[in-house]
Enzyme design. Sequence first.
Site, PDB file in Angstrom:
ATOM      1  N   LYS A  11       7.288 -23.485 -25.740  1.00 46.91           N
ATOM      2  CA  LYS A  11       5.818 -23.488 -25.751  1.00 46.91           C
ATOM      3  C   LYS A  11       5.245 -23.108 -27.124  1.00 46.91           C
ATOM      4  CE  LYS A  11       5.430 -22.549 -20.811  1.00 46.91           C
ATOM      5  NZ  LYS A  11       4.664 -21.808 -19.780  1.00 46.91           N
ATOM      6  N   TYR A  51       0.297 -30.285 -15.850  1.00 46.28           N
ATOM      7  CA  TYR A  51       0.196 -29.102 -14.979  1.00 46.28           C
ATOM      8  C   TYR A  51      -0.742 -29.334 -13.793  1.00 46.28           C
ATOM      9  CZ  TYR A  51       2.927 -26.017 -18.009  1.00 46.28           C
ATOM     10  OH  TYR A  51       3.939 -25.407 -18.708  1.00 46.28           O
ATOM     11  N   ASN A 114       4.497 -17.627 -22.403  1.00 48.03           N
ATOM     12  CA  ASN A 114       5.802 -17.111 -21.953  1.00 48.03           C
ATOM     13  C   ASN A 114       6.993 -17.903 -22.504  1.00 48.03           C
ATOM     14  OD1 ASN A 114       5.481 -19.349 -20.337  1.00 48.03           O
ATOM     15  ND2 ASN A 114       5.860 -18.309 -18.399  1.00 48.03           N
ATOM     16  N   HIS A 117       9.078 -23.266 -20.599  1.00 50.64           N
ATOM     17  CA  HIS A 117       8.862 -23.764 -19.244  1.00 50.64           C
ATOM     18  C   HIS A 117      10.213 -24.200 -18.695  1.00 50.64           C
ATOM     19  CE1 HIS A 117       7.334 -26.144 -15.900  1.00 50.64           C
ATOM     20  NE2 HIS A 117       8.151 -27.105 -16.286  1.00 50.64           N
ATOM     21  N   GLU A 128       8.861 -34.353 -14.482  1.00 53.68           N
ATOM     22  CA  GLU A 128       8.509 -33.809 -15.791  1.00 53.68           C
ATOM     23  C   GLU A 128       9.275 -34.510 -16.913  1.00 53.68           C
ATOM     24  OE1 GLU A 128       7.397 -29.457 -13.848  1.00 53.68           O
ATOM     25  OE2 GLU A 128       9.157 -29.617 -15.149  1.00 53.68           O
TER      26      GLU A 128
HETATM   27  P1  CMP Z   1       5.442 -22.419 -16.423  1.00 53.59           P
HETATM   28  O1  CMP Z   1       6.846 -22.177 -16.002  1.00 53.59           O
HETATM   29  O2  CMP Z   1       5.215 -23.302 -17.580  1.00 53.59           O
HETATM   30  O3  CMP Z   1       4.598 -22.991 -15.177  1.00 53.59           O
HETATM   31  C1  CMP Z   1       3.235 -22.726 -14.977  1.00 53.59           C
HETATM   32  C2  CMP Z   1       2.690 -21.779 -15.988  1.00 53.59           C
HETATM   33  O4  CMP Z   1       1.447 -21.185 -15.653  1.00 53.59           O
HETATM   34  C3  CMP Z   1       3.606 -20.602 -16.138  1.00 53.59           C
HETATM   35  O5  CMP Z   1       4.787 -20.993 -16.771  1.00 53.59           O
HETATM   36  C4  CMP Z   1       2.747 -19.601 -16.879  1.00 53.59           C
HETATM   37  O6  CMP Z   1       2.779 -19.788 -18.282  1.00 53.59           O
HETATM   38  C5  CMP Z   1       1.368 -19.959 -16.371  1.00 53.59           C
HETATM   39  N1  CMP Z   1       0.911 -18.911 -15.483  1.00 53.59           N
HETATM   40  C6  CMP Z   1       1.426 -18.574 -14.285  1.00 53.59           C
HETATM   41  N2  CMP Z   1       0.729 -17.540 -13.763  1.00 53.59           N
HETATM   42  C7  CMP Z   1      -0.231 -17.225 -14.660  1.00 53.59           C
HETATM   43  C8  CMP Z   1      -1.254 -16.268 -14.698  1.00 53.59           C
HETATM   44  N3  CMP Z   1      -1.419 -15.397 -13.685  1.00 53.59           N
HETATM   45  N4  CMP Z   1      -2.063 -16.236 -15.760  1.00 53.59           N
HETATM   46  C9  CMP Z   1      -1.905 -17.128 -16.768  1.00 53.59           C
HETATM   47  N5  CMP Z   1      -0.927 -18.077 -16.792  1.00 53.59           N
HETATM   48  C10 CMP Z   1      -0.109 -18.117 -15.752  1.00 53.59           C
END
Ligand code: CMP
Length: 139
Positions: A11, A51, A114, A117, A128
């Site tokens: 990311k 998403y 984070n 993904h 995906e």
């Molecule tokens: P990812 O695995 O990319 O799939 C969905 C994404 O939404 C997740 O990682 C996080 O980066 C994001 N996400 C999930 N929960 C939250 C949250 N409470 N606040 C902000 N982002 C979130």
Amino acid sequence: MATNRTFTMIKPDAVENNYIGGILKMINEAGFRIVAMKYTKLSAEAAGKFYEIHKERPFYGELVNYMSSGPIVAAILEKENAVADFRTLIGATDPTKADEGTIRKIYAKSIAANAVHGSDSDENAQIEGDFYFSKLERF
Ligand code: CMP
């Protein structure tokens, strides 16, 4: 049926912090083979589509803005039990809850930023991967 393939994105936060090499090293050392890979940037429209399953979630707008804020690395990875093993390697979505030694524990800043993904099912891994890669881009 398990496909032995998963899909990942490194990311924008991890790209900006020069963590691409470190993350790819962990992915390779965990036994994943790279089937396809691309360094690219999502438009807000494309991030919204990627998403779409989270459209009703309160964090959807933030997620779309963030994922279109800078370049990412997209990849299809192959290994036996790929989806589950990759989720173990990356750790919990919230890095404060991720196990020691996982990619998110080491490289992630927050639940939104984070670092990586990872697909949550074989079905989504297929969807995906198809979002980014044609058949000719897979080896
Ligand atoms: P990812 O695995 O990319 O799939 C969905 C994404 O939404 C997740 O990682 C996080 O980066 C994001 N996400 C999930 N929960 C939250 C949250 N409470 N606040 C902000 N982002 C979130």
